[in-house]
Design a protein around this motif. Sequence first.
Motif, PDB file in Angstrom:
ATOM      1  N   GLY A  36      23.324 -20.832 -27.823  1.00 49.37           N
ATOM      2  CA  GLY A  36      22.258 -21.782 -28.111  1.00 49.37           C
ATOM      3  C   GLY A  36      22.732 -22.911 -29.018  1.00 49.37           C
ATOM      4  O   GLY A  36      23.708 -22.774 -29.760  1.00 49.37           O
ATOM      5  N   SER A  37      22.002 -24.026 -28.977  1.00 46.92           N
ATOM      6  CA  SER A  37      22.347 -25.189 -29.804  1.00 46.92           C
ATOM      7  C   SER A  37      21.604 -25.198 -31.127  1.00 46.92           C
ATOM      8  O   SER A  37      21.922 -25.986 -32.017  1.00 46.92           O
ATOM      9  N   SER A  38      20.603 -24.324 -31.277  1.00 43.16           N
ATOM     10  CA  SER A  38      19.799 -24.319 -32.493  1.00 43.16           C
ATOM     11  C   SER A  38      20.586 -23.717 -33.661  1.00 43.16           C
ATOM     12  O   SER A  38      21.416 -22.827 -33.472  1.00 43.16           O
ATOM     13  N   ALA A  39      20.299 -24.195 -34.866  1.00 41.61           N
ATOM     14  CA  ALA A  39      20.969 -23.705 -36.065  1.00 41.61           C
ATOM     15  C   ALA A  39      20.349 -22.421 -36.594  1.00 41.61           C
ATOM     16  O   ALA A  39      20.839 -21.863 -37.577  1.00 41.61           O
ATOM     17  N   PRO A  45      16.729 -20.560 -26.444  1.00 43.54           N
ATOM     18  CA  PRO A  45      17.313 -21.680 -27.201  1.00 43.54           C
ATOM     19  C   PRO A  45      16.887 -23.020 -26.630  1.00 43.54           C
ATOM     20  O   PRO A  45      16.689 -23.151 -25.408  1.00 43.54           O
ATOM     21  N   PRO A  46      16.727 -24.042 -27.472  1.00 40.38           N
ATOM     22  CA  PRO A  46      16.310 -25.375 -26.978  1.00 40.38           C
ATOM     23  C   PRO A  46      17.381 -26.044 -26.129  1.00 40.38           C
ATOM     24  O   PRO A  46      17.071 -26.938 -25.343  1.00 40.38           O
ATOM     25  N   GLY A  47      18.638 -25.649 -26.295  1.00 41.03           N
ATOM     26  CA  GLY A  47      19.732 -26.217 -25.505  1.00 41.03           C
ATOM     27  C   GLY A  47      20.926 -25.282 -25.546  1.00 41.03           C
ATOM     28  O   GLY A  47      20.901 -24.242 -26.206  1.00 41.03           O
ATOM     29  N   TRP A  48      21.964 -25.649 -24.808  1.00 45.28           N
ATOM     30  CA  TRP A  48      23.144 -24.794 -24.723  1.00 45.28           C
ATOM     31  C   TRP A  48      24.340 -25.483 -25.364  1.00 45.28           C
ATOM     32  O   TRP A  48      24.509 -26.694 -25.243  1.00 45.28           O
ATOM     33  N   SER A  49      25.164 -24.696 -26.052  1.00 49.47           N
ATOM     34  CA  SER A  49      26.304 -25.280 -26.768  1.00 49.47           C
ATOM     35  C   SER A  49      27.341 -24.205 -27.053  1.00 49.47           C
ATOM     36  O   SER A  49      27.024 -23.005 -27.092  1.00 49.47           O
ATOM     37  N   LEU A  50      28.585 -24.673 -27.273  1.00 43.55           N
ATOM     38  CA  LEU A  50      29.665 -23.764 -27.690  1.00 43.55           C
ATOM     39  C   LEU A  50      30.021 -23.975 -29.157  1.00 43.55           C
ATOM     40  O   LEU A  50      31.075 -23.530 -29.617  1.00 43.55           O
ATOM     41  N   ASP A 233      23.370 -18.010 -39.624  1.00 45.06           N
ATOM     42  CA  ASP A 233      23.248 -18.857 -38.436  1.00 45.06           C
ATOM     43  C   ASP A 233      23.823 -18.113 -37.233  1.00 45.06           C
ATOM     44  O   ASP A 233      24.394 -17.027 -37.378  1.00 45.06           O
ATOM     45  N   PRO A 234      23.710 -18.653 -36.007  1.00 43.39           N
ATOM     46  CA  PRO A 234      24.181 -17.931 -34.797  1.00 43.39           C
ATOM     47  C   PRO A 234      25.686 -17.706 -34.724  1.00 43.39           C
ATOM     48  O   PRO A 234      26.152 -17.169 -33.726  1.00 43.39           O
ATOM     49  N   THR A 235      26.452 -18.117 -35.733  1.00 47.39           N
ATOM     50  CA  THR A 235      27.883 -17.807 -35.716  1.00 47.39           C
ATOM     51  C   THR A 235      28.105 -16.309 -35.636  1.00 47.39           C
ATOM     52  O   THR A 235      29.028 -15.832 -34.961  1.00 47.39           O
ATOM     53  N   ILE A 236      27.243 -15.553 -36.320  1.00 54.14           N
ATOM     54  CA  ILE A 236      27.377 -14.104 -36.300  1.00 54.14           C
ATOM     55  C   ILE A 236      27.107 -13.547 -34.898  1.00 54.14           C
ATOM     56  O   ILE A 236      27.696 -12.536 -34.495  1.00 54.14           O
ATOM     57  N   ALA A 237      26.224 -14.236 -34.148  1.00 55.20           N
ATOM     58  CA  ALA A 237      25.983 -13.820 -32.753  1.00 55.20           C
ATOM     59  C   ALA A 237      27.206 -14.078 -31.885  1.00 55.20           C
ATOM     60  O   ALA A 237      27.499 -13.310 -30.965  1.00 55.20           O
ATOM     61  N   ALA A 238      27.951 -15.161 -32.175  1.00 54.07           N
ATOM     62  CA  ALA A 238      29.181 -15.444 -31.428  1.00 54.07           C
ATOM     63  C   ALA A 238      30.228 -14.354 -31.674  1.00 54.07           C
ATOM     64  O   ALA A 238      30.901 -13.897 -30.748  1.00 54.07           O
TER      65      ALA A 238
END
Length: 266
Positions: A36-39, A45-50, A233-238
């Motif tokens: 996701g692109s959200s912080a 997610p509102p958008g997709w991102s790497l 933030d979603p870094t932990i999800a990565a």
Amino acid sequence: MTLAERSATAVVWTIAGAVTIFLMTPLVVTVIVSFGSSAVFTLPPPGWSLRWYERLANLRGLSSALAVSFQVGLLATAASLLLGGMASIALARGRFAGREAILAFLTSPLMLPGLVLGIALLQGLRFAGLRDVWTSLVIAHVIITMPYVVRTLYSALTLFDFSLVDAARTLGCSYPAAIGRVLLPNLAPAFVTSGIFAFLASMDNYAISIFFTNAWTKTLPIQMLNYVEEQPDPTIAAISSLLIGLVLVLLLICERVVGLRRLAEI
């Protein structure tokens, strides 16, 4: 098939599907959030991102914690396979008093709360005069991974026909050669399964590792929880998604080398 049998089959498949969805949902949500692109954690997610995967390259302390976890996990797994393998053979083949008590003692770390076991190991190693963080961490992980090896190998050894080893010796093999050519190939699935369980248990352990780390030597679970406390933030999800991918790769390797059906039969 009668109506009652079809109804029972439908109920079983419904329960199995519900359990599968219940177990898989957290993993799927974690992977989706990581792209996701959200912080913040937002679903959908509102958008997709790497961006969260790109952030991993510059995350302070992550690479060193990952290296520590891999090194400790590999060393603990190797030591557990060696020590647990010899102990399992002695328990399966030996005829001496107290075998069941020894087996229960070797697998007892699985039944103790992690906090209790961590405090006990910390006091024991300090009483023995061991102050080195790295060595203490490896010993602690050997203690918590060995039950997986002993339990799996002992079960496989009790089902193995040792007359095959005796037959190999009568055909001219020495005892070590008979072990290497007959016993070890037949127990390969058990070794692979117990090794994977032991490595994953070491990589995932937090409750006991927290007692044997310091500011310079941290395992990956401890570093991840520290990061969540400082910057959720979603870094932990990565990171979690990459670990899920690691498990899938290990399962794929097992499928190619041994076969998941044989692993499930152990």
